[in-house]
Design an enzyme around this catalytic site. Structure first.
Site, short mmCIF file in Angstrom:
data_model
loop_
_atom_site.label_atom_id
_atom_site.label_comp_id
_atom_site.label_asym_id
_atom_site.label_seq_id
_atom_site.Cartn_x
_atom_site.Cartn_y
_atom_site.Cartn_z
N ASP A 85 33.82 13.14 -12.26
CA ASP A 85 35.07 11.95 -12.58
C ASP A 85 34.37 10.68 -12.77
OD1 ASP A 85 37.96 12.43 -11.03
OD2 ASP A 85 37.12 10.09 -11.17
N ARG B 137 47.09 -2.87 -5.92
CA ARG B 137 45.80 -2.42 -5.99
C ARG B 137 44.89 -3.58 -6.03
NH1 ARG B 137 46.18 3.50 -8.43
NH2 ARG B 137 47.70 4.63 -7.12
C1 LIG Z 1 45.53 12.85 -10.44
S1 LIG Z 1 43.72 13.04 -10.34
C2 LIG Z 1 43.39 14.83 -10.71
C3 LIG Z 1 42.42 15.58 -9.76
C4 LIG Z 1 42.33 17.23 -9.90
N1 LIG Z 1 41.98 17.51 -11.30
C5 LIG Z 1 43.67 17.69 -9.67
O1 LIG Z 1 44.36 18.35 -10.58
O2 LIG Z 1 44.27 18.05 -8.52
C6 LIG Z 1 42.91 12.43 -11.87
C7 LIG Z 1 41.30 11.86 -11.65
O3 LIG Z 1 40.90 11.64 -13.19
C8 LIG Z 1 40.09 10.87 -13.05
N2 LIG Z 1 40.13 10.04 -14.43
C9 LIG Z 1 40.89 9.22 -15.01
N3 LIG Z 1 40.42 8.79 -16.20
C10 LIG Z 1 39.15 9.30 -16.35
C11 LIG Z 1 38.17 9.17 -17.23
N4 LIG Z 1 38.25 8.44 -18.39
N5 LIG Z 1 37.08 10.13 -17.25
C12 LIG Z 1 36.87 10.94 -16.16
N6 LIG Z 1 37.74 11.05 -15.01
C13 LIG Z 1 38.90 10.25 -15.07
C14 LIG Z 1 40.54 9.96 -11.88
O4 LIG Z 1 39.63 9.02 -11.47
C15 LIG Z 1 41.10 10.93 -11.03
O5 LIG Z 1 40.10 11.18 -9.91
#
Ligand SMILES: C[S@@+](CC[C@H](N)C(=O)[O-])C[C@H]1O[C@@H](n2cnc3c(N)ncnc32)[C@H](O)[C@@H]1O
Length: 280
Positions: free
Chosen positions: A150, A42
């Site tokens: 996000d 990545r």
């Molecule tokens: C796997 S996705 C989950 C999306 C959705 N909630 C679902 O369950 O389908 C995880 C998301 O968490 C976000 N994320 C990770 N660390 C974070 C942080 N410290 N603050 C806010 N968002 C975060 C990532 O950018 C990503 O878009």
């Protein structure tokens, strides 16, 4: 890519450790030991985009405080997998809660606040919005808002377009839910867009869950699904405690299918299948 450039773009164990530490510091994400190849793949595209000689130079570049690149770095390492109506029992449950509130008559509050924390490309908040539109007979009679946040700016930008390729609808739990998407025409025939009525309920904002939160709440429900899985226990504890502070008494917290509040918080009771209710 020449042989020597390709050699430069292999990540050493020490460089991986430095990137892991930086990711943890910025996002709370606790990358597993086995994620070296993923990080290498990545970040290689970032190294190339900046025309840097290798990962060592990229680390230095990040540490020199190039804020724009730190954002790109975060965007590159986050995992954004999501889908419409993922873990559909959460949306069925939400629909029941809304129906109960609606049938409780005018004495029940018509203010409704829901937070999708870690909303990725938007499928989760749009699924919440569609559930609201379907469950509430007259939306105009409600003060209903969904906040979707996000950390990753690139997924948020995509979420805000409300546009998806038609294949995103393949796994909808009910065929009639397709009615909430408008099909594109001509060159856009392979695209769909979430209908305005559902879009209008959502506000998208960039927010790092580890930093301070500008909103005052309180929320009736928080969806934070498949986000905490990447955090260590201490970070999860602090986050869930802050979620409890943001919820109304009896408010609901929905978490991911492989997550649990066991040993994380005693401020919630488990109602079943990753649905929690704030105690008291
Ligand atoms: C796997 S996705 C989950 C999306 C959705 N909630 C679902 O369950 O389908 C995880 C998301 O968490 C976000 N994320 C990770 N660390 C974070 C942080 N410290 N603050 C806010 N968002 C975060 C990532 O950018 C990503 O878009």
């Amino acid at each position: 890519v020449s042989a020597s450039a390709a050699e430069d773009l292999s990540l050493t164990a020490a460089q991986f450790a430095s990137f892991r530490a930086l990711i943890k510091e910025v996002t709370g994400i606790n990358l597993g030991e086995g994620k070296g190849l993923m990080v290498e793949r990545r970040l290689a595209s970032r190294v190339r985009a900046l025309a840097l000689p290798g990962f060592a130079a990229y680390l230095e570049y990040l540490k020199a405080g190039h804020a724009d690149e730190v954002e790109q770095f975060v965007n590159a390492v986050t995992t954004n997998l999501t889908s419409f109506f993922r873990e559909n029992h959460h949306f069925d449950y939400l629909a029941q809660l809304l129906a109960q509130r609606q049938s409780a008559g005018p004495a029940a509050s018509r203010r409704l606040r829901i937070w999708s924390a870690g909303c990725s490309t938007g499928e989760e908040p749009y699924s919440i919005a569609i559930t609201l539109c379907e469950a509430l007979d007259n939306l105009d009679g409600w003060d209903a808002r969904i906040l979707a946040t996000d950390l990753d700016s690139s997924v948020l930008a995509r979420a805000q377009t409300a546009e998806y390729t038609i294949g995103h609808l393949d796994r909808l739990p009910r065929a009639d839910l397709r009615g909430w998407f408008q099909r594109g025409t001509g060159a856009n025939a392979h695209k769909v867009r979430v209908k305005r009525e559902a879009q209008a309920l959502i506000t998208f904002r960039q927010l790092n869950l580890l930093e301070s939160w500008p909103m005052s709440g309180p929320f009736d429900a928080i969806f934070c699904r498949n986000v905490m899985i990447y955090f260590d226990k201490e970070t999860q504890r602090r986050l869930v405690d802050r979620f409890a502070g943001m919820l109304v008494p009896g408010g609901h917290l929905f978490i991911g299918h492989s997550e649990s509040l066991f040993n994380v918080s005693d401020r919630f009771r488990l109602l079943g299948r990753t649905i929690y209710q704030k105690a008291g």
